[in-house]
Write a protein that holds these residues in place. Structure first.
Motif, PDB file in Angstrom:
ATOM      1  N   PRO A   1       4.160   9.074  -4.736  1.00 48.41           N
ATOM      2  CA  PRO A   1       5.266   9.669  -3.970  1.00 48.41           C
ATOM      3  C   PRO A   1       5.100  11.164  -3.704  1.00 48.41           C
ATOM      4  O   PRO A   1       5.416  11.630  -2.625  1.00 48.41           O
ATOM      5  CB  PRO A   1       6.489   9.401  -4.840  1.00 48.41           C
ATOM      6  N   ARG A   2       4.591  11.894  -4.661  1.00 49.46           N
ATOM      7  CA  ARG A   2       4.462  13.350  -4.470  1.00 49.46           C
ATOM      8  C   ARG A   2       3.390  13.689  -3.446  1.00 49.46           C
ATOM      9  O   ARG A   2       3.463  14.697  -2.767  1.00 49.46           O
ATOM     10  CB  ARG A   2       4.164  14.034  -5.791  1.00 49.46           C
ATOM     11  N   GLN A   3       2.356  12.832  -3.374  1.00 45.27           N
ATOM     12  CA  GLN A   3       1.258  13.092  -2.451  1.00 45.27           C
ATOM     13  C   GLN A   3       1.467  12.417  -1.101  1.00 45.27           C
ATOM     14  O   GLN A   3       0.872  12.831  -0.117  1.00 45.27           O
ATOM     15  CB  GLN A   3      -0.057  12.594  -3.048  1.00 45.27           C
ATOM     16  N   GLY A   4       2.290  11.380  -1.064  1.00 51.08           N
ATOM     17  CA  GLY A   4       2.459  10.620   0.166  1.00 51.08           C
ATOM     18  C   GLY A   4       1.252   9.731   0.408  1.00 51.08           C
ATOM     19  O   GLY A   4       0.449   9.492  -0.491  1.00 51.08           O
ATOM     20  N   ALA A   5       1.126   9.255   1.622  1.00 49.62           N
ATOM     21  CA  ALA A   5       0.023   8.360   1.978  1.00 49.62           C
ATOM     22  C   ALA A   5      -0.703   8.911   3.200  1.00 49.62           C
ATOM     23  O   ALA A   5      -0.088   9.481   4.092  1.00 49.62           O
ATOM     24  CB  ALA A   5       0.564   6.960   2.266  1.00 49.62           C
ATOM     25  N   ARG A   6      -2.005   8.716   3.201  1.00 49.22           N
ATOM     26  CA  ARG A   6      -2.804   9.021   4.394  1.00 49.22           C
ATOM     27  C   ARG A   6      -2.932   7.711   5.158  1.00 49.22           C
ATOM     28  O   ARG A   6      -3.439   6.725   4.627  1.00 49.22           O
ATOM     29  CB  ARG A   6      -4.151   9.594   4.009  1.00 49.22           C
ATOM     30  N   VAL A   7      -2.453   7.722   6.403  1.00 48.25           N
ATOM     31  CA  VAL A   7      -2.385   6.500   7.200  1.00 48.25           C
ATOM     32  C   VAL A   7      -3.304   6.642   8.411  1.00 48.25           C
ATOM     33  O   VAL A   7      -3.156   7.569   9.211  1.00 48.25           O
ATOM     34  CB  VAL A   7      -0.927   6.232   7.653  1.00 48.25           C
ATOM     35  N   TRP A   8      -4.259   5.710   8.532  1.00 47.53           N
ATOM     36  CA  TRP A   8      -5.182   5.684   9.648  1.00 47.53           C
ATOM     37  C   TRP A   8      -4.562   4.821  10.737  1.00 47.53           C
ATOM     38  O   TRP A   8      -4.196   3.673  10.497  1.00 47.53           O
ATOM     39  CB  TRP A   8      -6.526   5.096   9.230  1.00 47.53           C
ATOM     40  N   ILE A   9      -4.450   5.403  11.946  1.00 47.77           N
ATOM     41  CA  ILE A   9      -3.845   4.667  13.053  1.00 47.77           C
ATOM     42  C   ILE A   9      -4.711   4.765  14.306  1.00 47.77           C
ATOM     43  O   ILE A   9      -5.529   5.681  14.443  1.00 47.77           O
ATOM     44  CB  ILE A   9      -2.431   5.185  13.404  1.00 47.77           C
ATOM     45  N   GLU A  10      -4.487   3.812  15.190  1.00 47.29           N
ATOM     46  CA  GLU A  10      -4.991   3.892  16.557  1.00 47.29           C
ATOM     47  C   GLU A  10      -3.780   4.107  17.448  1.00 47.29           C
ATOM     48  O   GLU A  10      -2.780   3.405  17.327  1.00 47.29           O
ATOM     49  CB  GLU A  10      -5.702   2.609  16.970  1.00 47.29           C
TER      50      GLU A  10
ATOM     51  N   LEU B   1       0.830  -1.206   0.000  1.00 43.37           N
ATOM     52  CA  LEU B   1       0.000   0.000   0.000  1.00 43.37           C
ATOM     53  C   LEU B   1       0.869   1.264   0.000  1.00 43.37           C
ATOM     54  O   LEU B   1       0.526   2.249  -0.654  1.00 43.37           O
ATOM     55  CB  LEU B   1      -0.956  -0.005   1.190  1.00 43.37           C
ATOM     56  N   PHE B   2       1.990   1.240   0.709  1.00 43.25           N
ATOM     57  CA  PHE B   2       2.927   2.364   0.630  1.00 43.25           C
ATOM     58  C   PHE B   2       3.494   2.477  -0.781  1.00 43.25           C
ATOM     59  O   PHE B   2       3.619   3.566  -1.324  1.00 43.25           O
ATOM     60  CB  PHE B   2       4.078   2.205   1.625  1.00 43.25           C
ATOM     61  N   THR B   3       3.822   1.355  -1.393  1.00 42.50           N
ATOM     62  CA  THR B   3       4.372   1.350  -2.747  1.00 42.50           C
ATOM     63  C   THR B   3       3.364   1.906  -3.745  1.00 42.50           C
ATOM     64  O   THR B   3       3.729   2.620  -4.680  1.00 42.50           O
ATOM     65  CB  THR B   3       4.792  -0.080  -3.156  1.00 42.50           C
ATOM     66  N   ALA B   4       2.083   1.596  -3.556  1.00 41.88           N
ATOM     67  CA  ALA B   4       1.035   2.043  -4.474  1.00 41.88           C
ATOM     68  C   ALA B   4       0.713   3.532  -4.319  1.00 41.88           C
ATOM     69  O   ALA B   4       0.135   4.136  -5.226  1.00 41.88           O
ATOM     70  CB  ALA B   4      -0.236   1.218  -4.260  1.00 41.88           C
TER      71      ALA B   4
END
Length: 105
Positions: free
Chosen positions: A83-92, A77-80
């Motif tokens: 790169p310019r936008q980065g990733a939105r990561v949902w965490i607890e 999912l990080f690979t997909a």
């Protein structure tokens, strides 16, 4: 850490300095996690923590609106992610949910 579930669990290296374990019922109980599925941040190097905002003990349960069921889901999912936008990561973290904007190189 001794013989506790997260220390015995198989570790998945997502990137240099970031190791995850799949959230199991035993790990949930050990860590007091509310999420039913996801990937527990087991180890995170200081540099990666500073870049991403992730901390040891966080549970990643989503990336770019896709569910994370196990530790092995995170790297693809990080690979997909763009790169310019980065990733939105949902965490607890500490029983509360957060969204991190994680830059990717």
């Amino acid at each position: 850490l001794g013989d506790v579930p997260s220390s015995l669990a198989s570790k998945v290296r997502v990137m240099q300095g970031l190791e995850l374990v799949t959230l199991t019922p035993a790990v949930r109980l050990e860590r007091g996690v509310k999420s039913n599925q996801g990937a527990l941040v087991y180890r995170v190097a200081a540099e990666i923590a500073q870049q991403t905002g992730l901390q040891a003990g966080d549970v990643i349960y989503g990336i770019d609106q896709r569910a994370v069921s196990r530790a092995e889901d995170v790297a693809p999912l990080f690979t997909a992610a763009q790169p310019r936008q980065g990733a939105r990561v949902w965490i607890e973290r500490g029983g509360r949910n957060y969204i991190l904007a994680v830059p990717l190189k």
